[in-house]
Design a protein around this motif. Structure first.
Motif, mmCIF file in Angstrom:
data_model
loop_
_atom_site.group_PDB
_atom_site.id
_atom_site.type_symbol
_atom_site.label_atom_id
_atom_site.label_comp_id
_atom_site.label_asym_id
_atom_site.label_seq_id
_atom_site.Cartn_x
_atom_site.Cartn_y
_atom_site.Cartn_z
ATOM 1 N N ILE A 1 3.274 -4.159 -19.804
ATOM 2 C CA ILE A 1 3.021 -3.043 -18.887
ATOM 3 C C ILE A 1 1.715 -3.270 -18.129
ATOM 4 O O ILE A 1 1.644 -3.090 -16.907
ATOM 5 N N CYS A 2 0.686 -3.679 -18.862
ATOM 6 C CA CYS A 2 -0.615 -3.920 -18.233
ATOM 7 C C CYS A 2 -0.551 -5.072 -17.238
ATOM 8 O O CYS A 2 -1.165 -5.017 -16.167
ATOM 9 N N ALA A 3 0.183 -6.123 -17.599
ATOM 10 C CA ALA A 3 0.332 -7.258 -16.681
ATOM 11 C C ALA A 3 1.012 -6.822 -15.391
ATOM 12 O O ALA A 3 0.632 -7.241 -14.293
ATOM 13 N N PHE A 4 2.007 -5.938 -15.512
ATOM 14 C CA PHE A 4 2.734 -5.444 -14.340
ATOM 15 C C PHE A 4 1.812 -4.676 -13.402
ATOM 16 O O PHE A 4 1.842 -4.845 -12.181
ATOM 17 N N PHE B 1 -5.206 -4.284 -22.449
ATOM 18 C CA PHE B 1 -5.723 -4.065 -21.098
ATOM 19 C C PHE B 1 -6.397 -5.322 -20.552
ATOM 20 O O PHE B 1 -6.696 -5.400 -19.361
ATOM 21 N N GLU B 2 -6.654 -6.293 -21.420
ATOM 22 C CA GLU B 2 -7.202 -7.562 -20.987
ATOM 23 C C GLU B 2 -6.260 -8.259 -20.007
ATOM 24 O O GLU B 2 -6.699 -9.071 -19.193
ATOM 25 N N GLN B 3 -4.960 -7.916 -20.063
ATOM 26 C CA GLN B 3 -4.007 -8.502 -19.124
ATOM 27 C C GLN B 3 -4.294 -8.050 -17.696
ATOM 28 O O GLN B 3 -4.045 -8.794 -16.744
ATOM 29 N N ILE B 4 -4.813 -6.823 -17.528
ATOM 30 C CA ILE B 4 -5.232 -6.356 -16.202
ATOM 31 C C ILE B 4 -6.444 -7.159 -15.752
ATOM 32 O O ILE B 4 -6.534 -7.627 -14.618
ATOM 33 N N ASN B 5 -7.372 -7.312 -16.681
ATOM 34 C CA ASN B 5 -8.578 -8.099 -16.422
ATOM 35 C C ASN B 5 -8.225 -9.513 -15.978
ATOM 36 O O ASN B 5 -8.852 -10.067 -15.074
ATOM 37 N N LEU C 1 0.470 5.390 -6.141
ATOM 38 C CA LEU C 1 0.918 4.424 -7.143
ATOM 39 C C LEU C 1 2.383 4.082 -6.935
ATOM 40 O O LEU C 1 2.785 2.909 -7.025
ATOM 41 N N ALA C 2 3.204 5.109 -6.618
ATOM 42 C CA ALA C 2 4.641 4.885 -6.410
ATOM 43 C C ALA C 2 4.876 3.944 -5.233
ATOM 44 O O ALA C 2 5.726 3.046 -5.296
ATOM 45 N N THR C 3 4.105 4.126 -4.168
ATOM 46 C CA THR C 3 4.247 3.274 -2.986
ATOM 47 C C THR C 3 3.916 1.824 -3.317
ATOM 48 O O THR C 3 4.603 0.890 -2.877
ATOM 49 N N MET C 4 2.868 1.644 -4.126
ATOM 50 C CA MET C 4 2.456 0.285 -4.471
ATOM 51 C C MET C 4 3.447 -0.374 -5.424
ATOM 52 O O MET C 4 3.650 -1.587 -5.374
ATOM 53 N N ILE C 5 4.060 0.412 -6.305
ATOM 54 C CA ILE C 5 5.092 -0.139 -7.198
ATOM 55 C C ILE C 5 6.299 -0.590 -6.377
ATOM 56 O O ILE C 5 6.857 -1.672 -6.591
ATOM 57 N N VAL C 6 6.689 0.244 -5.396
ATOM 58 C CA VAL C 6 7.789 -0.137 -4.512
ATOM 59 C C VAL C 6 7.440 -1.416 -3.755
ATOM 60 O O VAL C 6 8.308 -2.267 -3.486
ATOM 61 N N ILE D 1 1.114 -10.929 -6.744
ATOM 62 C CA ILE D 1 2.037 -12.007 -7.101
ATOM 63 C C ILE D 1 1.672 -12.599 -8.462
ATOM 64 O O ILE D 1 2.556 -12.862 -9.294
ATOM 65 N N ILE D 2 0.380 -12.800 -8.726
ATOM 66 C CA ILE D 2 -0.028 -13.306 -10.046
ATOM 67 C C ILE D 2 0.387 -12.325 -11.135
ATOM 68 O O ILE D 2 0.881 -12.716 -12.196
ATOM 69 N N ALA D 3 0.206 -11.009 -10.870
ATOM 70 C CA ALA D 3 0.620 -10.000 -11.847
ATOM 71 C C ALA D 3 2.128 -10.051 -12.083
ATOM 72 O O ALA D 3 2.608 -9.958 -13.221
ATOM 73 N N MET D 4 2.884 -10.213 -10.991
ATOM 74 C CA MET D 4 4.341 -10.297 -11.116
ATOM 75 C C MET D 4 4.761 -11.537 -11.899
ATOM 76 O O MET D 4 5.618 -11.456 -12.808
ATOM 77 N N LEU D 5 4.158 -12.670 -11.587
ATOM 78 C CA LEU D 5 4.494 -13.908 -12.288
ATOM 79 C C LEU D 5 4.130 -13.812 -13.766
ATOM 80 O O LEU D 5 4.886 -14.269 -14.638
ATOM 81 N N THR D 6 2.971 -13.231 -14.072
ATOM 82 C CA THR D 6 2.544 -13.087 -15.466
ATOM 83 C C THR D 6 3.502 -12.196 -16.239
ATOM 84 O O THR D 6 3.864 -12.491 -17.388
ATOM 85 N N THR D 7 3.923 -11.091 -15.606
ATOM 86 C CA THR D 7 4.874 -10.181 -16.269
ATOM 87 C C THR D 7 6.192 -10.885 -16.541
ATOM 88 O O THR D 7 6.743 -10.792 -17.651
#
Length: 426
Positions: free
Chosen positions: A75-78, A126-130, A221-226, A367-373
């Motif tokens: 979840i945090c990575a996403f 939360f380190e995944q966000i970091n 937040l919803a706009t950014m998730i979309v 994109i990095i967050a998406m790839l990590t997730t």
């Protein structure tokens, strides 16, 4: 006989040493403070599960906490890319260190039962966000020609930490484990506090971070998730990014298998005494340090493709050594350690270079967050798969690794773009 001044000049002119003097801004700060995390982490990591058990946490509870933490990490990575764009690279890195490391270290140091550990492990997720923000802070304002050497130094920081790991074992002999771990976690938390203060004082928001903060200002937040869904066609259509994802997934799975089943197979099936296991990480670290300082810079004239293919070839050879190793023989495992260290030095920094080059610079965080997730989601079942294979035959997990490295080799061989020290656009 070389004079002292000649030797000093050679050391100063070594490409890796020269980089430390030439780096400026965020890359310089990030590279220099990396040991503040790496050294205490290496002291603690081998004993974390034993510490939990010493305080009455059962194996089932440990497994449950790990599963909950894995879900939280996904979840945090996403959300890592969204938060990194909203708050900026610098603020997110600092927030991730505080929430993901300093607070959990305090909880670990004061832990009394399962619930303390569960809370600490969830916060540590939360380190995944970091991680997303930290990578952006490290590479976005760096010169592309320096990125490979920067990642070499990040790897070296982790290797230097390995040489400190016997200290924790020495402390365990003289004091009880729980007391030692409480002190080590407290030191870890203090180190991370210093790291946060240095990051606050000596880093600045990246140019792309400022652009993304302005672009996302006022967006919900919803706009950014979309917005993630709008990026999917961009990622899928870019062959370079898809290759980065494939290599990320393969290296994650193979590291998971090797990290968990190497010791089990060598002690259980090959008859190697458990006492020998503590020497392999030190040998590996020593070989890798020699590789980084003696050989790595001589490969700069080659672009990414050839060194990575050679490194993947060494990884394949490692799996064959394990699969066909005779019982009670130590030499194949020493060769395995030697070849695996060289393979890591060839593959890991260039994998990170591929990420820096092939990922869209305007959308790097998301994109990095998406790839990590995606990497975490796809690789997470393979621990269970490897466990089931190991139950059938201890060699089967390494056969799976062999097949994955062959697949990675094919991914790199068919790569059209070949990033290296010369600037190329993704």
């Amino acid at each position: 006989m070389p004079t002292r001044n000649t030797l000093r000049t050679k050391v100063r002119n070594h490409p890796l040493i020269d980089l430390l003097f030439s780096l400026k801004g965020n890359p310089r700060t990030q590279v220099f403070i990396e040991p503040l995390w790496g050294i205490p982490h290496s002291l603690i990591a081998p004993f974390s599960a034993v510490y939990m058990r010493a305080l009455g946490v059962s194996d089932i509870q440990i497994g449950l906490a790990l599963s909950i933490a894995m879900i939280t990490q996904m979840i945090c990575a996403f959300f890592g890319g969204i938060i990194t764009d909203k708050l900026g690279r610098k603020k997110t890195t600092i927030l991730g260190d505080v929430v993901g490391w300093i607070i959990p270290c305090i909880i670990w140091a004061c832990a009394q039962n399962y619930w303390f550990f569960l809370a600490a492990m969830v916060l540590n997720s939360f380190e995944q966000i970091n991680q997303t923000a930290w990578v952006c802070l490290l590479v976005e304002d760096a010169e592309e020609k320096d990125i490979l050497k920067m990642w070499n130094w990040i790897s070296i920081a982790g290797l230097l930490a390995v040489f400190f790991s016997p200290l924790s074992g020495l402390l365990m002999f003289r004091n009880d484990l729980v007391s030692v771990m409480r002190v080590l976690y407290a030191i870890f938390g203090f180190n991370m506090l210093i790291k946060v203060l240095i990051t606050y004082r000596w880093t600045t928001e990246t140019r792309q971070g400022i652009v993304r903060r302005l672009e996302t200002k006022g967006q919900s937040l919803a706009t950014m998730i979309v917005g993630y869904w709008k990026l999917i066609p961009q990622v899928v259509k870019h062959s370079g990014t898809m290759r980065v994802l494939a290599i990320m997934i393969i290296t994650q799975i193979t590291a998971l298998i090797s990290g968990n089943f190497f010791s089990l197979y060598t002690t259980g099936h090959l008859g190697i005494p458990e006492a020998y296991l503590s020497y392999f990480p030190i040998i590996r670290a020593f070989v890798m340090l020699l590789f980084f300082f003696v050989i790595q810079h001589k490969l700069d004239r080659f672009r990414t493709k050839a060194p990575m293919c050679v490194g993947l070839g060494f990884y394949m050879l490692c799996q064959l050594l394990i699969i066909f190793s005779p019982r009670n023989a130590i030499w194949p495992l020493l060769l395995y350690t030697l070849f695996e260290a060289i393979a890591f030095g060839l593959v890991f920094p260039r994998k990170e270079l591929m990420t820096a080059v092939f990922v869209d610079k305007q959308e790097r965080a998301r994109i990095i967050a998406m790839l990590t997730t995606l990497m975490m989601v796809i690789s997470s079942p393979f621990g269970g798969i490897a466990g089931a294979l190991s139950k059938l035959d201890g060699r089967f997990p390494f056969m799976l690794n062999l097949g994955l490295f062959v697949l990675a080799f094919a991914v790199i061989v068919t790569m059209k773009q070949n990033p290296g020290t010369v600037v190329e656009e993704a």
